[in-house]
Design an enzyme around this catalytic site. Structure first.
Site, PDB file in Angstrom:
ATOM      1  N   LYS A  32       0.854  -1.190   0.000  1.00 40.11           N
ATOM      2  CA  LYS A  32       0.000   0.000   0.000  1.00 40.11           C
ATOM      3  C   LYS A  32       0.887   1.237   0.000  1.00 40.11           C
ATOM      4  O   LYS A  32       1.972   1.188   0.576  1.00 40.11           O
ATOM      5  CB  LYS A  32      -0.908   0.015   1.235  1.00 40.11           C
ATOM      6  CG  LYS A  32      -1.752  -1.225   1.438  1.00 40.11           C
ATOM      7  CD  LYS A  32      -2.942  -1.248   0.518  1.00 40.11           C
ATOM      8  CE  LYS A  32      -3.700  -2.583   0.694  1.00 40.11           C
ATOM      9  NZ  LYS A  32      -4.882  -2.718  -0.121  1.00 40.11           N
TER      10      LYS A  32
ATOM     11  N   LYS B  85       2.404  -8.769  -1.932  1.00 42.75           N
ATOM     12  CA  LYS B  85       1.455  -8.905  -3.035  1.00 42.75           C
ATOM     13  C   LYS B  85       1.231  -7.584  -3.744  1.00 42.75           C
ATOM     14  O   LYS B  85       1.089  -6.542  -3.100  1.00 42.75           O
ATOM     15  CB  LYS B  85       0.129  -9.410  -2.452  1.00 42.75           C
ATOM     16  CG  LYS B  85      -1.000  -9.499  -3.450  1.00 42.75           C
ATOM     17  CD  LYS B  85      -2.277 -10.005  -2.789  1.00 42.75           C
ATOM     18  CE  LYS B  85      -3.402 -10.046  -3.779  1.00 42.75           C
ATOM     19  NZ  LYS B  85      -3.733  -8.733  -4.335  1.00 42.75           N
TER      20      LYS B  85
ATOM     21  N   ASP C  47      -1.425  -5.270  -5.732  1.00 40.14           N
ATOM     22  CA  ASP C  47      -2.881  -5.214  -5.646  1.00 40.14           C
ATOM     23  C   ASP C  47      -3.496  -5.418  -7.030  1.00 40.14           C
ATOM     24  O   ASP C  47      -2.793  -5.472  -8.041  1.00 40.14           O
ATOM     25  CB  ASP C  47      -3.353  -3.918  -4.971  1.00 40.14           C
ATOM     26  CG  ASP C  47      -4.466  -4.228  -3.967  1.00 40.14           C
ATOM     27  OD1 ASP C  47      -5.226  -5.194  -4.194  1.00 40.14           O
ATOM     28  OD2 ASP C  47      -4.570  -3.525  -2.949  1.00 40.14           O
ATOM     29  N   GLU C  48      -4.831  -5.539  -7.054  1.00 33.89           N
ATOM     30  CA  GLU C  48      -5.480  -5.975  -8.286  1.00 33.89           C
ATOM     31  C   GLU C  48      -5.293  -4.971  -9.426  1.00 33.89           C
ATOM     32  O   GLU C  48      -5.234  -5.357 -10.586  1.00 33.89           O
ATOM     33  CB  GLU C  48      -6.976  -6.244  -8.041  1.00 33.89           C
ATOM     34  CG  GLU C  48      -7.874  -5.014  -7.849  1.00 33.89           C
ATOM     35  CD  GLU C  48      -7.755  -4.390  -6.470  1.00 33.89           C
ATOM     36  OE1 GLU C  48      -7.062  -4.966  -5.612  1.00 33.89           O
ATOM     37  OE2 GLU C  48      -8.363  -3.326  -6.249  1.00 33.89           O
TER      38      GLU C  48
ATOM     39  N   HIS D 192      -6.504 -13.291  -7.640  1.00 33.42           N
ATOM     40  CA  HIS D 192      -7.185 -12.233  -6.889  1.00 33.42           C
ATOM     41  C   HIS D 192      -8.597 -12.126  -7.466  1.00 33.42           C
ATOM     42  O   HIS D 192      -8.758 -11.885  -8.658  1.00 33.42           O
ATOM     43  CB  HIS D 192      -6.419 -10.917  -7.045  1.00 33.42           C
ATOM     44  CG  HIS D 192      -6.997  -9.790  -6.239  1.00 33.42           C
ATOM     45  ND1 HIS D 192      -6.299  -9.175  -5.227  1.00 33.42           N
ATOM     46  CD2 HIS D 192      -8.203  -9.196  -6.279  1.00 33.42           C
ATOM     47  CE1 HIS D 192      -7.067  -8.231  -4.686  1.00 33.42           C
ATOM     48  NE2 HIS D 192      -8.225  -8.225  -5.310  1.00 33.42           N
TER      49      HIS D 192
ATOM     50  N   LYS E 112     -12.837  -6.649   6.791  1.00 33.98           N
ATOM     51  CA  LYS E 112     -13.659  -5.538   6.336  1.00 33.98           C
ATOM     52  C   LYS E 112     -14.612  -5.920   5.211  1.00 33.98           C
ATOM     53  O   LYS E 112     -15.494  -5.161   4.851  1.00 33.98           O
ATOM     54  CB  LYS E 112     -12.759  -4.383   5.865  1.00 33.98           C
ATOM     55  CG  LYS E 112     -11.988  -4.683   4.570  1.00 33.98           C
ATOM     56  CD  LYS E 112     -11.120  -3.504   4.116  1.00 33.98           C
ATOM     57  CE  LYS E 112     -10.352  -3.896   2.854  1.00 33.98           C
ATOM     58  NZ  LYS E 112      -9.426  -2.868   2.387  1.00 33.98           N
TER      59      LYS E 112
END
Lengths: 143, 488
Positions: free
Chosen positions: B180, B206, B208-209, B298, B338
């Site tokens: 992130k 990882k 992210d998408e 993912h 979440k």
């Protein structure tokens, strides 16, 4: 540095009582416990030396502890790990593995870079200890 | 009931094939006496018929429109052994506690499907029934695949057993984190996050998408700096480490180019997004098999059709299709994080990924027994809003064979990324140790974490920061077979 292979390397070294409880967990699951040792800690060194065969027929943690201690006595400077092997269908593999002895001083790994095409880099990891022959590592020069 | 609305099939061929319109049930798509064959594919749909539409006719319509039927009688049926090609709706049950909805059970002959093609399967089963006017809504809840069909697929290229052997990691869940912020980091800054997290104790980081090849970071920079970080972390720990390099791109050719670069740099794992489509997934799975590569999936986009209970496709069906298509990792929910996911329903997805044989388990949403015929197991991934303070819940819910991914819960740590990773690893190892010693981690978990935090300052800081963060919202997608089910 501290090599963090195995399930519990981020915890303080396990006591023999803690090790016996993990062995009991494996035996309760019906797994065969085995003891292995090495002085080549490269992460791709799959085949550590076997301290005898997996103990398929031994169901008493105390018996396993005898073997662990014997392995330590014979290999005081080696890494030693305990594995739980599950022979049931669709596993047939190690299910648990943790280190029960490590050398007092762990010198770590060299990372070597070789330049490839363009900006490509190829990497080699080499344990410093393996500069010396097998059996003469982690011994402070003594055999 | 008038003769022309009788829900039984018309057997007199002259009447059956007279030009005009018949009910689907009359055309032979409903057979309440049908006993499914072991070689049939089975599906259960949740159907909400329009006012005045008979549920049996609705079920027959779904069977018809997902196999041979069109809206009117066609004489060309008679050039075929048409009864064999008709799907058979064989059971209709009202959904417990939800008036107006019905579970419709449909059997399809094996011959209706091409071997080894999820594209063909989905074109049939979800091709057009979901837009069908007589239905207000329709949801594919579950499917059963006969062994003969399963064996036409190659399944996960690596699977849980071989992945663990390749990584040399046993006896505990794997740990990961998504880098992130998702967008904006340069390659060099991105690799910094990877290095700190892996050196601190995680097994994987990882992409992210939506991190592909944007102006702020072209994909080659990400791959080069990412692999520098992975190798530095391996040298620092003596462990095998990986970073899921997202190879998702606009064309298959470009995806292969990125996959090959990842392989040439020595990565153990590549990643794709679900939105690349079924054919692309099966192709890249073949590539992964030929190149000893773990394939991380993912599930980007799935919430558009899996979340609402009355319409779409349940994620358990998507998970089954993906196990057949052949992925090694699959995001399958956290239950406590979440993102959407009732604990029992999520456990059902995990069982689809990991078991050699699924039994019927209605509280977990599994309507059918499924024999996976030796197909390798998919490693589920729990990702999204989880932190070290939930370690006991995660281990209790999901066991050892899962990747627990703490993105914010690693990178947002007050003492830094390295400390965040260490907090997660220590919490995990302490919890596994305690569970194996016979302690009841569901109850004693918080105490076990507090004890470890006494000697591990990063864990203490993580618990201070996030210890009481929970996401308490009612799930939309829950089982209909437990007393707490909510109406949809």
């Amino acid at each position: 540095m501290r090599v963090t292979q195995g399930a519990f390397s981020f915890l303080p070294d396990l006591t023999d009582e803690q090790i016996a409880r993990q062995v009991a967990y494996c035996l309760d699951k019906g797994w065969a416990v085995s003891v292995e040792f090495t002085d080549d800690i490269h992460p791709r060194n799959t085949y550590w030396e076997m301290w005898g065969q997996p103990m398929f027929d031994l169901r008493d943690p105390a018996g396993v502890m005898v073997e662990i201690r014997a392995c330590r006595d014979a290999n005081p400077n080696a890494y030693i790990r305990v594995n739980g092997f599950d022979s049931s269908r669709f596993w047939e593999a190690v299910r648990h593995s943790f280190i029960v002895q490590r050398p007092k001083y762990e010198p770590g790994f060299a990372l070597e870079r070789t330049k490839g095409k363009g900006r490509t880099t190829h990497y080699q990891i080499r344990p410093y200890a393996t500069e010396r022959p097998e059996g003469e590592r982690y011994t402070n020069g003594k055999r | 009931m008038a003769a022309d609305s009788n829900p039984t099939a018309i057997t007199d061929a002259k009447k059956r094939y007279r030009a005009g319109v018949l009910k689907y049930a009359q055309m032979g798509y409903w057979d309440g006496n049908y006993v499914p064959k072991d070689t049939d594919l089975l599906a259960v749909f949740r159907v909400t018929p329009q006012e005045g539409v008979d549920p049996i006719e609705a079920a027959a319509a779904v069977a018809g429109e997902s196999s041979t039927a069109t809206w009117t009688v066609v004489w060309t049926d008679r050039l075929t052994a048409c009864d064999a090609y008709r799907a058979k709706a064989y059971k209709v049950d009202p959904v417990p506690g939800t008036p107006g909805q019905y579970f419709c059970w449909i059997a399809y002959d094996l011959e209706l499907f091409e071997e080894g093609s999820i594209a063909n399967l989905t074109a049939s089963i979800i091709g057009n029934v979901f837009s069908f006017k007589p239905l207000k809504a329709c949801r594919l809840e579950d499917m059963r695949f006969p062994v003969a069909y399963v064996k036409t697929f190659r399944g996960p290229p690596t699977g849980i057993v071989v992945e663990r052997e390749r990584l040399d990691k046993f006896g505990r869940p794997l740990l990961g984190a998504t880098v992130k912020p998702k967008l904006g980091l340069s390659g060099k800054n991105y690799g910094r996050v990877v290095y700190e997290a892996l050196k601190g104790g995680l097994d994987f980081t990882k992409d992210d998408e939506n991190i592909n090849s944007q102006s702020f970071m072209h994909w080659r920079d990400r791959f080069l700096y990412g692999m520098e970080a992975v190798n530095r972390a391996m040298a620092a720990t003596g462990e095998v480490k990986g970073h899921y390099l997202n190879i998702t791109a606009g064309t298959m050719e470009e995806m292969y180019a990125r996959a090959e670069f990842a392989r040439d740099l020595g990565s153990v794992v590549i990643m794709v997004d679900l939105v690349i489509g079924w054919t692309a997934i099966q192709s890249i799975s073949n590539w992964a098999r030929q190149n000893d590569m773990i394939l991380h999936m993912h599930r980007a986009g799935h919430g558009t059709y899996t979340r609402q209970k009355n319409h779409g496709v349940s994620f358990r069906v998507i998970a089954k299709w993906l196990r057949l298509a052949g992925v090694d990792h699959l995001h399958a929910g956290t239950a406590v994080g979440k993102l959407e996911g009732d604990p029992l329903t999520v456990q059902g997805y995990y069982n689809v990924c990991r078991e050699a044989h699924n039994e019927v388990d209605l509280p977990r949403g599994l309507f059918f027994e499924q024999d996976w015929a030796g197909l390798r197991k998919v490693m589920p991934v729990a990702s999204g809003g989880i932190h070290a303070g939930q370690m006991h819940q995660l281990l209790d819910l999901f066991g050892d064979d899962v990747v627990l991914q703490f993105g914010g819960g690693t990178i947002g740590h007050p003492m830094g990324i390295h400390a965040g990773a260490t907090a997660n690893r220590v919490a995990l190892e302490a919890m596994v140790l305690a569970r194996n010693e016979g302690r009841d981690i569901a109850k004693e978990g918080p105490e076990i974490l507090r004890d470890a935090a006494r000697w591990c300052r990063p864990l203490a800081a993580a618990l201070e920061t996030w210890g009481d963060v929970t996401f308490q919202y009612t799930s939309t997608d829950t089982s209909d077979f437990v007393p707490t089910a909510i109406a949809s």
